[in-house]
Write a protein that holds these residues in place. Structure first.
Motif, PDB file in Angstrom:
ATOM      1  N   VAL A  74       5.045   7.502  -2.242  1.00  0.00           N
ATOM      2  CA  VAL A  74       4.999   6.612  -3.406  1.00  0.00           C
ATOM      3  C   VAL A  74       5.410   7.402  -4.669  1.00  0.00           C
ATOM      4  O   VAL A  74       4.574   8.036  -5.309  1.00  0.00           O
ATOM      5  CB  VAL A  74       3.583   6.017  -3.595  1.00  0.00           C
ATOM      6  CG1 VAL A  74       3.604   4.940  -4.670  1.00  0.00           C
ATOM      7  CG2 VAL A  74       3.038   5.443  -2.294  1.00  0.00           C
ATOM      8  N   VAL A 116       1.468  -0.599  -1.501  1.00  0.00           N
ATOM      9  CA  VAL A 116       0.714   0.542  -0.970  1.00  0.00           C
ATOM     10  C   VAL A 116      -0.456   0.035  -0.133  1.00  0.00           C
ATOM     11  O   VAL A 116      -0.710   0.525   0.975  1.00  0.00           O
ATOM     12  CB  VAL A 116       0.222   1.462  -2.118  1.00  0.00           C
ATOM     13  CG1 VAL A 116      -0.698   2.550  -1.586  1.00  0.00           C
ATOM     14  CG2 VAL A 116       1.405   2.083  -2.862  1.00  0.00           C
ATOM     15  N   THR A 130      -1.178   8.899   1.861  1.00  0.00           N
ATOM     16  CA  THR A 130      -0.346   8.391   0.776  1.00  0.00           C
ATOM     17  C   THR A 130      -0.031   9.535  -0.171  1.00  0.00           C
ATOM     18  O   THR A 130      -0.942  10.186  -0.700  1.00  0.00           O
ATOM     19  CB  THR A 130      -1.068   7.238   0.046  1.00  0.00           C
ATOM     20  OG1 THR A 130      -1.464   6.257   1.022  1.00  0.00           O
ATOM     21  CG2 THR A 130      -0.159   6.591  -0.974  1.00  0.00           C
ATOM     22  N   SER A 172      -4.081   2.176  -2.512  1.00  0.00           N
ATOM     23  CA  SER A 172      -4.527   2.744  -1.235  1.00  0.00           C
ATOM     24  C   SER A 172      -5.984   2.365  -0.962  1.00  0.00           C
ATOM     25  O   SER A 172      -6.333   1.992   0.164  1.00  0.00           O
ATOM     26  CB  SER A 172      -4.332   4.260  -1.214  1.00  0.00           C
ATOM     27  OG  SER A 172      -5.068   4.862  -2.242  1.00  0.00           O
TER      28      SER A 172
END
Ligand SMILES: [Mn+2]
Length: 327
Positions: free
Chosen positions: A34, A102, A118, A129
């Motif tokens: 990300v 996410v 992540t 998350s």
């Protein structure tokens, strides 16, 4: 000739209680990259995922015996909302959009029996998350805990923040405080209960954050507690304080909790942080608890790094949290 194994000088080491009895060890990992920079004014943090690939994070995880079943690339809008002035929360629509993606990726990974890792990107990605983790456990009708390592509180709200930077708010959002668009992501709030949340390593708080920590009811372990008790003891206490009714816990690890001499490649360095060995040891203890189910590693900023050493360290931290052993 092979040497006999060396049991004689084994010492008894105090570790966190193992509540994993009967649980199958997970051997699959999903990497979720990300490159999010919208939570603060540090654009270099968007290069974090690229630097982790240079450090061969996937290859090293596979060498540890895990299968990396999927590498997800989350698309981040190329906005300049983060450069706006004033104290209103910045880039909320964009961050909410990223958070949803996410959350979906994290929940999908967990539903498939894999450990989502992540990789950021700034800490605002934890809004997504943790939402994904929470949604997963909600459907299982199980509780989970949250272990958050950070130099900062990340517990500001639009009312307390002087900068409007959302990367200073994700813990508050996950606990149900702040901008509704983010707090109500996936249609429920809070994402995590304060009595199952711990914050470790804090040393640089905005004054209103002290009040928020107190009001929220999370368990804080400051750098002073770590100096006094040692990080291993603090980590064991932290895992115990998550409660005995959890099925697992999420780790949200901000690399700025580590001392900037060791980890210079972060956006908001704060002196007086954790050293290399104690950081690895803390994550090893989390792995040994057999309760660690999902991970964020955030705030790696290669623009401030030296020869990619912070990305290498971040990779070692991931390996430790996956249970890499010396012997
Ligand atoms: Mn943070």
């Amino acid at each position: 000739m092979k040497t006999e194994s060396k049991k004689s000088h084994e010492t008894k080491v105090e570790t966190a209680p193992d509540r994993s009895s009967g649980k199958k060890r997970l051997d699959k990992v999903t990497l979720i990259f990300v490159p999010l920079h919208l939570g603060g004014p540090h654009r270099g943090v968007s290069m974090g995922p690229a630097a982790m690939k240079v450090a061969e994070v996937a290859e090293k995880i596979e060498r540890l015996g895990f299968t990396v079943r999927n590498e997800v690339e989350v698309n981040v809008p190329n906005s300049v909302c983060w450069a706006e002035h004033g104290s209103a929360p910045k880039c909320v629509p964009e961050i909410t959009e990223v958070s949803l993606k996410v959350a979906e990726a994290v929940e999908e990974a967990m539903s498939n029996g894999s450990i989502p890792i992540t990789i950021g990107g700034d800490h605002s990605l934890a809004i997504g998350s943790i939402a994904g983790v929470s949604s997963y456990y909600r459907k299982q009708k199980e509780n989970f805990g949250l272990v958050w390592f950070d130099a900062h509180g990340d517990i500001n709200t639009p009312d307390t923040s002087s900068s409007g930077n959302v990367h200073g708010m994700p813990l508050a959002v996950s606990l149900g405080y702040g901008d509704k668009r983010m707090v109500d992501l996936l249609g429920f709030s809070p994402k995590v209960q304060p009595n199952r949340s711990v914050l470790i390593g804090i040393r640089d708080l905005d004054p209103p954050e002290r009040e928020m920590i107190d009001r929220s009811g999370i368990t804080p372990y400051t750098i002073r507690d770590i100096d006094h008790l040692g990080l291993s003891k603090v980590t064991d206490l932290a895992v115990s304080s998550l409660g005995s009714d959890i099925a697992g816990f999420h780790l949200s690890f901000d690399i700025d909790v580590i001392d900037p001499d060791v980890a210079p490649g972060v956006s908001t360095a704060a002196p007086g942080g954790l050293n290399y060995r104690e950081s690895l040891q803390a994550l090893t203890l989390l792995a040994e608890s057999r309760m660690l189910r999902s991970i964020d590693i955030v705030e790696l900023n290669p623009a401030n790094d030296i020869r990619n050493k912070t990305a290498e360290l971040a990779t070692d931290l991931i390996l430790a949290s996956l249970g890499r052993r010396i012997l």
